[in-house]
Scaffold this motif. Structure first.
Motif, PDB file in Angstrom:
ATOM      1  N   ARG A   3       0.830  -1.211   0.000  1.00 33.72           N
ATOM      2  CA  ARG A   3       0.000   0.000   0.000  1.00 33.72           C
ATOM      3  C   ARG A   3       0.862   1.258   0.000  1.00 33.72           C
ATOM      4  NH1 ARG A   3      -5.535  -0.291   0.891  1.00 33.72           N
ATOM      5  NH2 ARG A   3      -6.239  -2.371   1.398  1.00 33.72           N
ATOM      6  N   ASP A   4       2.000   1.204   0.679  1.00 36.18           N
ATOM      7  CA  ASP A   4       2.901   2.352   0.692  1.00 36.18           C
ATOM      8  C   ASP A   4       3.455   2.630  -0.703  1.00 36.18           C
ATOM      9  OD1 ASP A   4       2.507   2.638   3.416  1.00 36.18           O
ATOM     10  OD2 ASP A   4       4.276   1.442   3.944  1.00 36.18           O
ATOM     11  N   LYS A   5       3.779   1.571  -1.443  1.00 35.63           N
ATOM     12  CA  LYS A   5       4.271   1.736  -2.810  1.00 35.63           C
ATOM     13  C   LYS A   5       3.189   2.293  -3.712  1.00 35.63           C
ATOM     14  CE  LYS A   5       7.797  -1.857  -2.763  1.00 35.63           C
ATOM     15  NZ  LYS A   5       8.242  -3.117  -3.351  1.00 35.63           N
ATOM     16  N   GLN A   6       1.954   1.773  -3.554  1.00 39.96           N
ATOM     17  CA  GLN A   6       0.851   2.278  -4.377  1.00 39.96           C
ATOM     18  C   GLN A   6       0.568   3.739  -4.046  1.00 39.96           C
ATOM     19  OE1 GLN A   6      -2.384  -0.361  -3.589  1.00 39.96           O
ATOM     20  NE2 GLN A   6      -1.645  -1.940  -5.000  1.00 39.96           N
ATOM     21  N   ALA A   7       0.591   4.074  -2.766  1.00 38.33           N
ATOM     22  CA  ALA A   7       0.350   5.459  -2.367  1.00 38.33           C
ATOM     23  C   ALA A   7       1.442   6.368  -2.903  1.00 38.33           C
ATOM     24  CB  ALA A   7       0.263   5.559  -0.850  1.00 38.33           C
ATOM     25  N   ALA A   8       2.687   5.878  -2.912  1.00 41.05           N
ATOM     26  CA  ALA A   8       3.786   6.687  -3.439  1.00 41.05           C
ATOM     27  C   ALA A   8       3.628   6.926  -4.933  1.00 41.05           C
ATOM     28  CB  ALA A   8       5.118   6.004  -3.142  1.00 41.05           C
ATOM     29  N   VAL A   9       3.199   5.898  -5.657  1.00 40.20           N
ATOM     30  CA  VAL A   9       2.989   6.050  -7.103  1.00 40.20           C
ATOM     31  C   VAL A   9       1.853   7.023  -7.375  1.00 40.20           C
ATOM     32  CG1 VAL A   9       2.248   4.848  -9.181  1.00 40.20           C
ATOM     33  CG2 VAL A   9       3.974   3.822  -7.718  1.00 40.20           C
ATOM     34  N   LEU A  10       0.747   6.862  -6.655  1.00 39.67           N
ATOM     35  CA  LEU A  10      -0.391   7.774  -6.855  1.00 39.67           C
ATOM     36  C   LEU A  10      -0.033   9.197  -6.461  1.00 39.67           C
ATOM     37  CD1 LEU A  10      -3.323   5.526  -5.625  1.00 39.67           C
ATOM     38  CD2 LEU A  10      -2.720   6.119  -7.965  1.00 39.67           C
ATOM     39  N   ASN A  11       0.731   9.359  -5.404  1.00 44.52           N
ATOM     40  CA  ASN A  11       1.150  10.690  -4.999  1.00 44.52           C
ATOM     41  C   ASN A  11       2.067  11.304  -6.046  1.00 44.52           C
ATOM     42  OD1 ASN A  11       1.392  12.954  -3.360  1.00 44.52           O
ATOM     43  ND2 ASN A  11       3.236  12.152  -2.365  1.00 44.52           N
ATOM     44  N   ALA A  12       2.957  10.507  -6.617  1.00 46.96           N
ATOM     45  CA  ALA A  12       3.850  11.023  -7.664  1.00 46.96           C
ATOM     46  C   ALA A  12       3.046  11.463  -8.886  1.00 46.96           C
ATOM     47  CB  ALA A  12       4.869   9.960  -8.051  1.00 46.96           C
ATOM     48  N   LEU A  13       2.001  10.727  -9.212  1.00 48.14           N
ATOM     49  CA  LEU A  13       1.153  11.133 -10.342  1.00 48.14           C
ATOM     50  C   LEU A  13       0.370  12.400 -10.027  1.00 48.14           C
ATOM     51  CD1 LEU A  13      -0.230   7.718 -11.590  1.00 48.14           C
ATOM     52  CD2 LEU A  13       1.376   9.214 -12.760  1.00 48.14           C
ATOM     53  N   ASP A  14      -0.045  12.553  -8.769  1.00 51.31           N
ATOM     54  CA  ASP A  14      -0.816  13.732  -8.396  1.00 51.31           C
ATOM     55  C   ASP A  14       0.012  15.011  -8.435  1.00 51.31           C
ATOM     56  OD1 ASP A  14      -3.146  12.341  -8.046  1.00 51.31           O
ATOM     57  OD2 ASP A  14      -2.889  12.074  -5.880  1.00 51.31           O
ATOM     58  N   VAL A  15       1.254  14.930  -8.024  1.00 51.45           N
ATOM     59  CA  VAL A  15       2.080  16.140  -7.975  1.00 51.45           C
ATOM     60  C   VAL A  15       2.816  16.406  -9.282  1.00 51.45           C
ATOM     61  CG1 VAL A  15       2.351  16.007  -5.473  1.00 51.45           C
ATOM     62  CG2 VAL A  15       4.043  14.932  -6.952  1.00 51.45           C
ATOM     63  N   ALA A  16       2.824  15.459 -10.204  1.00 44.56           N
ATOM     64  CA  ALA A  16       3.547  15.631 -11.465  1.00 44.56           C
ATOM     65  C   ALA A  16       2.825  16.642 -12.360  1.00 44.56           C
ATOM     66  CB  ALA A  16       3.657  14.293 -12.191  1.00 44.56           C
ATOM     67  N   LYS A  17       3.609  17.339 -13.163  1.00 41.82           N
ATOM     68  CA  LYS A  17       3.025  18.243 -14.144  1.00 41.82           C
ATOM     69  C   LYS A  17       2.331  17.417 -15.219  1.00 41.82           C
ATOM     70  CE  LYS A  17       6.335  21.950 -13.612  1.00 41.82           C
ATOM     71  NZ  LYS A  17       7.312  22.803 -14.266  1.00 41.82           N
ATOM     72  N   THR A  18       1.375  18.019 -15.887  1.00 40.41           N
ATOM     73  CA  THR A  18       0.660  17.322 -16.942  1.00 40.41           C
ATOM     74  C   THR A  18       1.621  17.034 -18.091  1.00 40.41           C
ATOM     75  OG1 THR A  18      -1.360  18.470 -16.347  1.00 40.41           O
ATOM     76  CG2 THR A  18      -1.314  17.424 -18.493  1.00 40.41           C
TER      77      THR A  18
END
Length: 94
Positions: A3-18
């Protein structure tokens, strides 16, 4: 841990520029919706065509239709196949 890895991936997608991969993900999601919708909406026309082609007797002026049990079986197999595909490919995408 997972879950920590999934949360990290989702967080990276959320903060990334389009970027281009955002648009690619949207296009892939829309293609899935289009193919599912096309399959479910076209099955009524397909069952009518199957009835006209395979269940019309020679020499009759009016085309025939599918028997109700055959039509129901085709429609139910279509819905079951859609459900199975969503579950399987959703699991594969997870």
């Amino acid at each position: 841990m997972a879950r920590d890895k999934q949360a990290a991936v989702l967080n990276a997608l959320d903060v990334a520029k389009t970027q281009w991969y955002h648009f690619t993900a949207i296009i892939i999601a829309e293609m899935r919706f289009f193919t599912d919708s096309y399959d479910l909406f076209s099955i009524s026309f397909i069952t009518k065509l199957i009835g006209r082609i395979y269940y019309t007797k020679q020499g009759t002026a009016k085309p025939d239709t599918l028997p109700p049990n055959v039509s129901a079986a085709i429609n139910s197999f279509t819905l079951c196949g859609t459900l199975a595909g969503k579950l399987y490919f959703g699991w594969m995408a997870w």
